[in-house]
Every structure is written in structure tokens, then in C-alpha cells.
Design a protein around this motif. Structure first.
Motif, PDB file in Angstrom:
ATOM      1  N   MET A  97      11.116  47.244  28.523  1.00  8.03           N
ATOM      2  CA  MET A  97      12.410  47.248  27.821  1.00  8.03           C
ATOM      3  C   MET A  97      13.446  47.877  28.757  1.00  8.03           C
ATOM      4  N   ALA A  98      14.703  47.471  28.592  1.00  2.00           N
ATOM      5  CA  ALA A  98      15.767  47.972  29.483  1.00  2.00           C
ATOM      6  C   ALA A  98      16.092  49.430  29.148  1.00  2.00           C
ATOM      7  N   VAL A  99      16.164  49.719  27.857  1.00  2.00           N
ATOM      8  CA  VAL A  99      16.405  51.105  27.422  1.00  2.00           C
ATOM      9  C   VAL A  99      15.331  51.470  26.405  1.00  2.00           C
ATOM     10  N   ARG A 100      14.955  52.726  26.386  1.00  2.00           N
ATOM     11  CA  ARG A 100      13.893  53.150  25.480  1.00  2.00           C
ATOM     12  C   ARG A 100      14.369  53.075  24.036  1.00  2.00           C
ATOM     13  N   ASN A 101      13.689  52.268  23.251  1.00  2.13           N
ATOM     14  CA  ASN A 101      14.087  52.054  21.866  1.00  2.13           C
ATOM     15  C   ASN A 101      12.849  51.601  21.097  1.00  2.13           C
ATOM     16  N   HIS A 102      12.574  52.290  19.991  1.00  3.18           N
ATOM     17  CA  HIS A 102      11.368  51.931  19.244  1.00  3.18           C
ATOM     18  C   HIS A 102      11.426  50.483  18.746  1.00  3.18           C
ATOM     19  N   ALA A 103      12.607  50.036  18.308  1.00  4.87           N
ATOM     20  CA  ALA A 103      12.736  48.663  17.801  1.00  4.87           C
ATOM     21  C   ALA A 103      12.460  47.671  18.934  1.00  4.87           C
ATOM     22  N   PHE A 104      11.993  46.471  18.550  1.00  5.95           N
ATOM     23  CA  PHE A 104      11.641  45.479  19.570  1.00  5.95           C
ATOM     24  C   PHE A 104      12.888  45.051  20.339  1.00  5.95           C
ATOM     25  N   PRO A 105      12.769  44.785  21.652  1.00  7.19           N
ATOM     26  CA  PRO A 105      13.905  44.219  22.397  1.00  7.19           C
ATOM     27  C   PRO A 105      14.218  42.810  21.882  1.00  7.19           C
ATOM     28  N   ALA A 106      15.464  42.365  22.098  1.00  8.36           N
ATOM     29  CA  ALA A 106      15.851  41.027  21.634  1.00  8.36           C
ATOM     30  C   ALA A 106      15.032  39.971  22.370  1.00  8.36           C
ATOM     31  N   THR A 107      14.831  40.184  23.645  1.00  7.71           N
ATOM     32  CA  THR A 107      14.017  39.246  24.424  1.00  7.71           C
ATOM     33  C   THR A 107      12.766  39.979  24.902  1.00  7.71           C
ATOM     34  N   ILE A 108      11.647  39.349  24.635  1.00 10.68           N
ATOM     35  CA  ILE A 108      10.385  40.008  24.979  1.00 10.68           C
ATOM     36  C   ILE A 108       9.659  39.247  26.084  1.00 10.68           C
ATOM     37  N   THR A 109       9.262  39.975  27.109  1.00  7.55           N
ATOM     38  CA  THR A 109       8.418  39.403  28.166  1.00  7.55           C
ATOM     39  C   THR A 109       7.109  40.189  28.150  1.00  7.55           C
ATOM     40  N   PRO A 110       6.115  39.682  27.442  1.00  9.00           N
ATOM     41  CA  PRO A 110       4.878  40.458  27.300  1.00  9.00           C
ATOM     42  C   PRO A 110       4.198  40.701  28.649  1.00  9.00           C
ATOM     43  N   THR A 111       3.482  41.791  28.731  1.00 11.25           N
ATOM     44  CA  THR A 111       2.660  42.074  29.907  1.00 11.25           C
ATOM     45  C   THR A 111       1.233  41.656  29.578  1.00 11.25           C
ATOM     46  N   VAL A 112       0.666  40.813  30.432  1.00 10.92           N
ATOM     47  CA  VAL A 112      -0.705  40.345  30.227  1.00 10.92           C
ATOM     48  C   VAL A 112      -1.553  40.855  31.384  1.00 10.92           C
ATOM     49  N   PHE A 113      -2.563  41.622  31.048  1.00  7.82           N
ATOM     50  CA  PHE A 113      -3.412  42.228  32.082  1.00  7.82           C
ATOM     51  C   PHE A 113      -4.873  41.946  31.754  1.00  7.82           C
ATOM     52  N   CYS A 114      -5.623  41.441  32.727  1.00  9.53           N
ATOM     53  CA  CYS A 114      -7.046  41.157  32.527  1.00  9.53           C
ATOM     54  C   CYS A 114      -7.831  41.669  33.720  1.00  9.53           C
ATOM     55  N   LEU A 115      -8.972  42.264  33.414  1.00  7.01           N
ATOM     56  CA  LEU A 115      -9.760  42.902  34.473  1.00  7.01           C
ATOM     57  C   LEU A 115     -11.243  42.765  34.156  1.00  7.01           C
ATOM     58  N   ALA A 116     -12.032  42.431  35.181  1.00  8.12           N
ATOM     59  CA  ALA A 116     -13.496  42.454  35.039  1.00  8.12           C
ATOM     60  C   ALA A 116     -13.992  43.756  35.641  1.00  8.12           C
ATOM     61  N   GLU A 117     -14.835  44.461  34.911  1.00  2.65           N
ATOM     62  CA  GLU A 117     -15.400  45.728  35.401  1.00  2.65           C
ATOM     63  C   GLU A 117     -16.913  45.669  35.272  1.00  2.65           C
ATOM     64  N   SER A 118     -17.596  46.609  35.928  1.00  2.00           N
ATOM     65  CA  SER A 118     -19.062  46.640  35.823  1.00  2.00           C
ATOM     66  C   SER A 118     -19.463  46.876  34.376  1.00  2.00           C
ATOM     67  N   LEU A 119     -20.510  46.178  33.966  1.00  2.00           N
ATOM     68  CA  LEU A 119     -21.023  46.362  32.604  1.00  2.00           C
ATOM     69  C   LEU A 119     -22.235  47.287  32.664  1.00  2.00           C
ATOM     70  N   HIS A 120     -22.147  48.383  31.937  1.00  2.00           N
ATOM     71  CA  HIS A 120     -23.280  49.319  31.921  1.00  2.00           C
ATOM     72  C   HIS A 120     -23.948  49.252  30.559  1.00  2.00           C
ATOM     73  N   THR A 121     -24.831  48.270  30.382  1.00  2.00           N
ATOM     74  CA  THR A 121     -25.561  48.223  29.107  1.00  2.00           C
ATOM     75  C   THR A 121     -26.511  49.428  29.075  1.00  2.00           C
ATOM     76  N   PRO A 122     -26.759  49.973  27.889  1.00  2.00           N
ATOM     77  CA  PRO A 122     -27.569  51.198  27.820  1.00  2.00           C
ATOM     78  C   PRO A 122     -28.943  50.994  28.451  1.00  2.00           C
ATOM     79  N   PRO A 123     -29.398  51.957  29.233  1.00  2.00           N
ATOM     80  CA  PRO A 123     -30.734  51.856  29.830  1.00  2.00           C
ATOM     81  C   PRO A 123     -31.816  52.010  28.761  1.00  2.00           C
ATOM     82  N   ALA A 124     -33.009  51.495  29.068  1.00  2.00           N
ATOM     83  CA  ALA A 124     -34.124  51.521  28.098  1.00  2.00           C
ATOM     84  C   ALA A 124     -34.397  52.945  27.606  1.00  2.00           C
TER      85      ALA A 124
END
Ligand code: PDD
Length: 289
Positions: A97-124
Motif C-alpha cells: 500500500m502507498a500509505v499505511r491504512n487498515h482499509a483496503f487500498p483502492a487498487t490491489i496488487t496481491p503478493t504471491v509467494f511460493c516456496l518448496a522446503e525440505s519435508l521432515h516427516t516425523p521419524p519412526a
């Protein structure tokens, strides 16, 4: 090099930056999903994308990607990851947002972030030993069915478990079980699997759904209903479930052993059944998608 996806571009994680005015950073104004990937196959991807859509709808944020686009991003991250198993994070915020304001900005450009990380399934060993949990009052907001990035309460609650040398914090609202700080909780009593009913006070886990489906497939009796604090403490077995932890037995709650008799404080027979069904189901999914 760890690869991530940020706003239409695949790039090294170390090079990825977002604005300090991002509403995800300033307000926790966003939603996310965590998806396990086994043998390069995302587990229940469409169910996770369905829940992401419901979370976006709940916070009044249009989905920035089509289903085909999500699938394409996921495929590329999974293909590029340096192991066959991983944990995928998909996150969408309401953007800068251009200025800090709790209400939504008139124009929204969402941030999309995706990441693959190591999977640690519980050990036996962890499964065989079981985990310990503490309990406390659920101090979160009344929209816990939304998988929102504003997780401050969950973080504080989870840290309480860590401080007590435990793996999870079990939450109660007005004496009724809701869920764990980062998991769903199940109770076994007299051979019946009890699950808290889905409502706005808990997140309906993708793993929660799988566990109930497997119970139905294999004829394990279930009841989905309110579960009282007293019922949790009198449980024969307690389980926690999540995408990264799968199903884990809780063998001690607030310093008291779970269950009674000779098997008190040990993973129960119904847990081992469910664990087997879950692993078989995973193998089927890995073979057939
Ligand atoms: N959390 N409830 C809460 C509050 C959770 O954070 C999670 C999972 C679950 C289980 O949902 P699922 O089975 O779909 O993973 C229930 C993820 C793993 C996380 O925040 O990292």
C-alpha cells in the motif's frame, strides 16, 4: 540454490524481496497453504487449492492465479527441488500500500509467494514413543477456519508447548476442544474416533479430512461432534494431525499419561491402524496421483 516463485517470477530465494509496505508484513493480511509432496507428487493439491480459494473469499481477496496457473507454479517448484519429497508453501497477501491504512487500498496488487522446503516427516522413533502436549485456553479470533497468515496467537500458543518441552498445545474454547496450535486433534474412546465438528473455531485440516475418509473406508466408527475438556482427559488415545506431521500419537497431556491400564502413555492400537491406512493411502496416491 533455493528457488522460489514471487509475483510471476521464479528466482533464487536469496534474491527475492517484497515491499516493507506489504499488508502481509504490516497487518498479517494474507492467507496461505502448506502442502506435502511425496515422490514429486503434491498430496491433495486440489483440496489445498480449494481451501486457499475459500480463505481468499473469506478475506475478500480475488484469487490472483487460475487453477492452471497454480498447478504450473507448483509443478515447476516441485520439479526443481533437490529432493523427491518437499513441503510447499503457497502464500497470497493483499500486497503493498502507498500509505499505511487498515482499509483496503483502492487498487490491489496481491503478493504471491511460493516456496518448496525440505519435508521432515516425523521419524519412526517419535511415532513409537509418542509426543507430549500441554493444553490451554484458545485465545484466537473467531475466524479460525480461514488459513490466515496472521498467526501471532498460534505462535505464542505453540511456543508455550516448546517452553514446556512438549510438541503441541491443545486448545479449548469454553471447555470444548478446538484444535492444536498448528494441528487438528482427534480422540479415541471405547473404539470410537471422535473428531471436533468443523466450524469457524477451527481449521478444517486436509489431513483431518483424509483421516475421517480412511476411518469411513475401513469401517472405524466415528463421531464428529463437540468434545469436552473432560472427554479429552479421559481419552483412550489422542492424536494430532497436520500436512507435515501426518498422524502422531499424543501420549501425555499436561504431565498426565493418556489412556489407562497397561498401555497408558503409549501409542494406541487404533493409532497404529490409522497410521497404516494413511501410509497405504499415500502409496496409492504416489502411484496413481
Ligand atoms: N498448519 N489447524 C491449524 C491451526 C494448523 O495450522 C494446521 C496446519 C492444521 C492442520 O491442517 P492440514 O492438515 O491441512 O495441514 C490445523 C500448517 C501445517 C502450517 O501452518 O504450517
Amino acid at each position: 540454490m533455493t528457488l522460489c516463485y514471487l509475483n510471476g517470477e521464479f528466482q533464487p530465494l536469496a534474491a527475492a524481496t517484497i515491499s516493507p509496505m506489504d499488508r502481509g508484513f504490516l497487518f498479517g493480511d494474507g492467507v496461505y497453504e502448506v502442502i506435502p509432496v511425496y515422490s514429486r507428487r503434491p498430496f491433495r493439491l486440489d483440496e489445498h487449492l480449494g481451501r486457499l480459494q475459500r480463505s481468499l473469499d473469506a478475506i475478500r481477496l480475488p484469487n490472483p492465479l487460475s487453477s492452471a496457473q497454480w498447478h504450473a507454479v507448483v509443478s515447476r517448484l516441485v520439479a526443481k527441488f533437490d529432493a523427491d519429497d518437499c513441503s510447499l508453501l503457497l502464500q497470497v497477501t493483499r500486497g503493498p500500500m502507498a500509505v499505511r491504512n487498515h482499509a483496503f487500498p483502492a487498487t490491489i496488487t496481491p503478493t504471491v509467494f511460493c516456496l518448496a522446503e525440505s519435508l521432515h516427516t516425523p521419524p519412526a522413533a517419535l511415532r513409537e514413543q509418542g509426543i507430549s502436549a500441554i493444553s490451554t485456553a484458545d485465545i484466537r479470533w473467531l475466524r479460525c477456519h480461514v488459513k490466515a497468515t496472521s498467526l501471532l496467537a498460534n505462535c505464542l500458543l505453540r511456543q508455550m508447548a516448546v517452553d514446556a518441552d512438549c510438541a503441541e498445545t491443545i486448545l479449548f474454547r469454553d471447555g470444548i476442544l478446538t484444535e492444536g496450535a498448528a494441528s487438528n486433534i482427534f480422540v479415541v474412546k471405547d473404539g470410537v474416533l471422535l473428531a471436533p465438528q468443523q466450524n469457524h473455531l477451527m481449521l478444517t485440516g486436509i489431513t483431518y479430512d483424509v483421516v475421517l475418509e480412511l476411518a469411513a473406508t475401513h469401517g472405524l466408527k466415528t463421531a464428529v461432534r463437540d468434545i469436552s475438556d473432560a472427554e479429552v482427559r479421559a481419552a483412550d488415545e489422542l492424536w494430532m494431525t497436520s500436512s507435515t506431521k501426518e498422524v502422531l500419537p499424543i501420549v501425555a497431556l499436561d504431565g498426565q499419561q493418556v489412556g489407562a491400564g497397561e498401555t497408558a502413555g503409549q501409542p494406541g492400537a487404533v493409532f497404529w491402524q490409522m497410521y497404516g491406512w494413511y501410509q497405504d493411502f499415500k502409496r496409492t496416491v504416489m502411484r496413481h496421483g
